[in-house]
Design an enzyme around this catalytic site. Structure first.
Site, mmCIF file in Angstrom:
data_model
loop_
_atom_site.group_PDB
_atom_site.id
_atom_site.type_symbol
_atom_site.label_atom_id
_atom_site.label_comp_id
_atom_site.label_asym_id
_atom_site.label_seq_id
_atom_site.Cartn_x
_atom_site.Cartn_y
_atom_site.Cartn_z
ATOM 1 N N LYS A 1 11.785 14.983 57.763
ATOM 2 C CA LYS A 1 11.577 15.382 59.158
ATOM 3 C C LYS A 1 11.373 14.151 60.032
ATOM 4 O O LYS A 1 10.922 13.116 59.538
ATOM 5 C CB LYS A 1 10.297 16.250 59.254
ATOM 6 C CG LYS A 1 10.428 17.644 58.698
ATOM 7 C CD LYS A 1 9.129 18.417 58.917
ATOM 8 C CE LYS A 1 9.215 19.814 58.328
ATOM 9 N NZ LYS A 1 10.157 20.687 59.024
ATOM 10 N N ARG B 1 11.704 29.179 51.670
ATOM 11 C CA ARG B 1 12.415 30.309 51.045
ATOM 12 C C ARG B 1 12.590 30.082 49.535
ATOM 13 O O ARG B 1 12.664 31.042 48.774
ATOM 14 C CB ARG B 1 13.769 30.513 51.749
ATOM 15 C CG ARG B 1 14.689 29.337 51.662
ATOM 16 C CD ARG B 1 15.740 29.330 52.750
ATOM 17 N NE ARG B 1 15.216 28.928 54.063
ATOM 18 C CZ ARG B 1 15.934 28.872 55.168
ATOM 19 N NH1 ARG B 1 17.208 29.190 55.146
ATOM 20 N NH2 ARG B 1 15.394 28.483 56.311
HETATM 21 N N1 BES Z 1 7.768 24.530 57.649
HETATM 22 C C1 BES Z 1 9.007 24.485 58.336
HETATM 23 C C2 BES Z 1 9.073 25.452 59.519
HETATM 24 C C3 BES Z 1 8.161 25.168 60.686
HETATM 25 C C4 BES Z 1 8.646 24.519 61.801
HETATM 26 C C5 BES Z 1 6.862 25.603 60.703
HETATM 27 C C6 BES Z 1 7.818 24.285 62.888
HETATM 28 C C7 BES Z 1 6.027 25.377 61.783
HETATM 29 C C8 BES Z 1 6.513 24.726 62.883
HETATM 30 C C9 BES Z 1 10.140 24.861 57.363
HETATM 31 O O1 BES Z 1 9.946 24.497 56.049
HETATM 32 C C10 BES Z 1 11.356 24.126 57.818
HETATM 33 O O2 BES Z 1 11.351 22.935 57.798
HETATM 34 N N2 BES Z 1 12.379 24.870 58.211
HETATM 35 C C11 BES Z 1 13.596 24.307 58.675
HETATM 36 C C12 BES Z 1 14.747 25.075 58.071
HETATM 37 C C13 BES Z 1 16.090 24.453 58.287
HETATM 38 C C14 BES Z 1 16.189 23.142 57.550
HETATM 39 C C15 BES Z 1 17.153 25.410 57.826
HETATM 40 C C16 BES Z 1 13.607 24.408 60.193
HETATM 41 O O3 BES Z 1 13.136 25.403 60.734
HETATM 42 O O4 BES Z 1 14.054 23.456 60.820
HETATM 43 MN MN MN Z 2 10.572 22.506 55.652
#
Ligand code: BES
Ligand code: MN
Ligand code: ZN
Length: 514
Positions: free
Chosen positions: A290, A364
């Site tokens: 990230k 997931r």
């Molecule tokens: N934990 C994150 C989602 C999240 C984002 C929670 C902002 C709280 C605040 C999750 O694991 C994630 O990173 N999801 C990705 C999925 C994508 C790579 C398909 C996302 O939402 O960007």
């Molecule tokens: Mn994630």
């Protein structure tokens, strides 16, 4: 480490003007003509001071606002806190919950020792007094909560304890309020417990530590038991999803299973429900790392699992006639030489294979193993809760969590619980079109869909692991934390899900009893 503020809550019969207290909170609607009965009564004793506030336009009783009037020896309370309730026609039990939260938040800010609530009076006979007592209790815990375990230098110190009482001059009313209050105390405390665990950073809580917390909780309640699978046991069972996500971290993953009720024994007629919560103790994104901005917030990526833990505590303390599993797959998602990679194909607990296209779509992958475990326990109803997608935050903002599922009745039931608990949900789709996007050419599924509808494709992925169970999915990515303090509570974890899930289970138990 400092303990959180110890909030003691009870009911008491007393005349309102004779109530000796630091802060007496009363409610006032913005659209009613003149003062309500209790305000009018106190206004006379206070020589018209409340009336003056309105006349001069200093207080309009909008929701979220408050005003203070000093007792000056005219009433036994040192201060009177007028709490704005907004428009009467829009009032719900959540209006009362928020008012109590606002008053409790002010009480902690002012460092008073005794807070007395007479907020229910403004609502007249509109709501059942037991439900009112419960809402006031939940709000009191929510609003007085602070997280400062690691603050060693506090300038003026803060209260170690706060005594709160819900008061009325009528003994019959007090006893009705008290009934719901006891339920509310259990739920409110469970939510604060969840918030503290959620707020702890990733260098303090990792999967093994979380598993120890779950075991500790189970030890304190006779009807609750806890089993934890470590990485070796998970490997033996074939829980490839959780293992893959946890493979890059020095802290190994854990699969936590809490059981409430003598599951299967003499209680076979009780429905069996599984709550499955995502507990990523830190989500760096892994190899698909990230950006730096706001990455610290990903310590809160465990809140789904922790909401399950808090709910299990509440359900067990309430002694509901249900069998409930709390299933918490926990891992830390880190990049490193041993991490899982984009392109990897993972064999999950269900036997189905998943092509990893983005290691940041890890929720997931751990959840599907949790869902498969619930299916293997023959659960009738499965509800999962997870900070799953940024896309859900884009779609709904921070006020409501996404609700997906395969069963209209269960979704309706959850929406009712959402309204009652004030933890709001909004329905979103997760059907065939979205599932189509999750098909892989080299495995059974892939872990990312197209650019669009990310919350829905994530849910569509999960949907394929629930078998014939009635299933609902709550995406709490937007609601699990607030960046800043509000008039109702402090910043950080909101404990979202504890009130909602407990309310849903209380209602379910109630409907089975009939
Ligand atoms: N934990 C994150 C989602 C999240 C984002 C929670 C902002 C709280 C605040 C999750 O694991 C994630 O990173 N999801 C990705 C999925 C994508 C790579 C398909 C996302 O939402 O960007
Ligand atoms: Mn994630
Ligand atoms: Zn995540």
């Amino acid at each position: 480490m400092k303990a959180i503020i110890d909030v003691k809550l009870k009911t008491r019969k007393t005349d309102f003007s004779k109530c000796k207290t630091d802060l007496l909170a009363i409610g006032q609607f913005s659209d009613t003509k003149g003062l309500d009965k209790l305000s009018a009564e106190l206004n006379i004793k206070l020589n018209g001071a409340i009336e003056q506030l309105f006349k001069l336009g200093d207080f309009k009783a909008k929701q979220g606002t408050t005003a203070i009037v000093y007792g000056n020896g005219r009433i036994a309370a040192r201060r009177l806190l007028l709490v704005g309730l907004g428009e009467k026609k829009k009032a719900t039990l959540d209006t009362a919950r928020k008012a109590a939260a606002n008053a409790a938040n002010k009480a902690v800010g002012m460092k008073v020792e005794i807070l007395s609530l007479a907020l229910h009076r403004a609502f007249g006979a509109r709501f059942d007094l037991s439900a009112m007592g419960r809402a006031l209790a939940e709000g009191t815990y929510f609003g007085s909560y602070r997280y400062d375990e690691f603050v060693t230098e506090s300038e003026n110190g803060r209260l170690n304890s706060l005594s709160v009482e819900v008061i009325d001059s009528d003994l019959a009313k007090v006893s009705k309020l008290n009934k719901g209050l006891c339920t509310g105390v259990i739920i409110g405390k469970a939510q604060s417990y969840a918030r503290t665990l959620a707020n702890r950073p990733a260098n303090v809580i990792n999967p093994p530590v979380l598993a120890e917390e779950a075991k500790k909780l189970a030890k304190t309640i006779a009807t609750l038991s806890c089993t934890v699978f470590d990485e070796k046991q998970m490997a033996a069972k074939g829980m490839g999803g959780v293992l893959a996500v946890g493979s890059g971290s020095k802290s190994p993953p854990r699969f936590i299973v809490l059981k409430y009720g003598p599951v299967g024994k003499g209680t076979r007629t009780w429905p069996t429900i599984a709550l499955v919560g995502k507990a990523i103790t830190f989500d760096s994104g892994g190899i698909s790392i990230k950006p730096a901005a706001h990455m610290d917030e990903m310590k809160l990526d465990k809140t789904g699992g922790i909401a399950v833990l808090g709910t299990m505590k509440a359900v067990a303390e309430l002694g509901l006639p249900l069998n409930v599993y709390g299933i918490i797959p926990s891992a830390e998602n880190m990049p490193g030489g041993t991490s899982y990679r984009p392109g990897d194909i993972v064999t999950t607990f269900s036997g189905r294979t998943v092509e990893v296209l983005n290691t940041d779509a890890e929720g997931r992958i751990v959840l599907c193993d949790g869902l498969s475990y619930a299916v293997k326990q023959n659960c009738d109803i499965i509800i999962d809760i997870a900070t799953l997608t940024g896309a859900c935050v884009v779609a709904l903002g921070k006020y409501m969590a996404g609700l997906m599922g395969n069963d209209e009745k269960l979704m309706k039931q959850l929406q009712t619980a959402a309204q009652e608990s004030g933890e709001k949900l909004w329905p979103m789709p997760s059907g065939d079109e979205y599932a189509e996007e999750m098909k892989s050419k080299v495995a059974d599924l892939k872990n990312t869909g197209s650019k669009w509808g990310g919350a829905c494709t994530a849910a569509a992925f999960l949907r394929q692991f629930v078998g014939d169970a009635k299933w609902a999915h709550l995406d709490i990515a937007g609601t699990e934390m607030s960046e800043k303090a509000t008039e109702y509570t402090t910043q950080g974890s909101s404990g979202f899900g504890v009130r909602l899930l407990t309310t849903s289970l209380v209602n379910l138990a109630e409907s089975k009893r009939k």
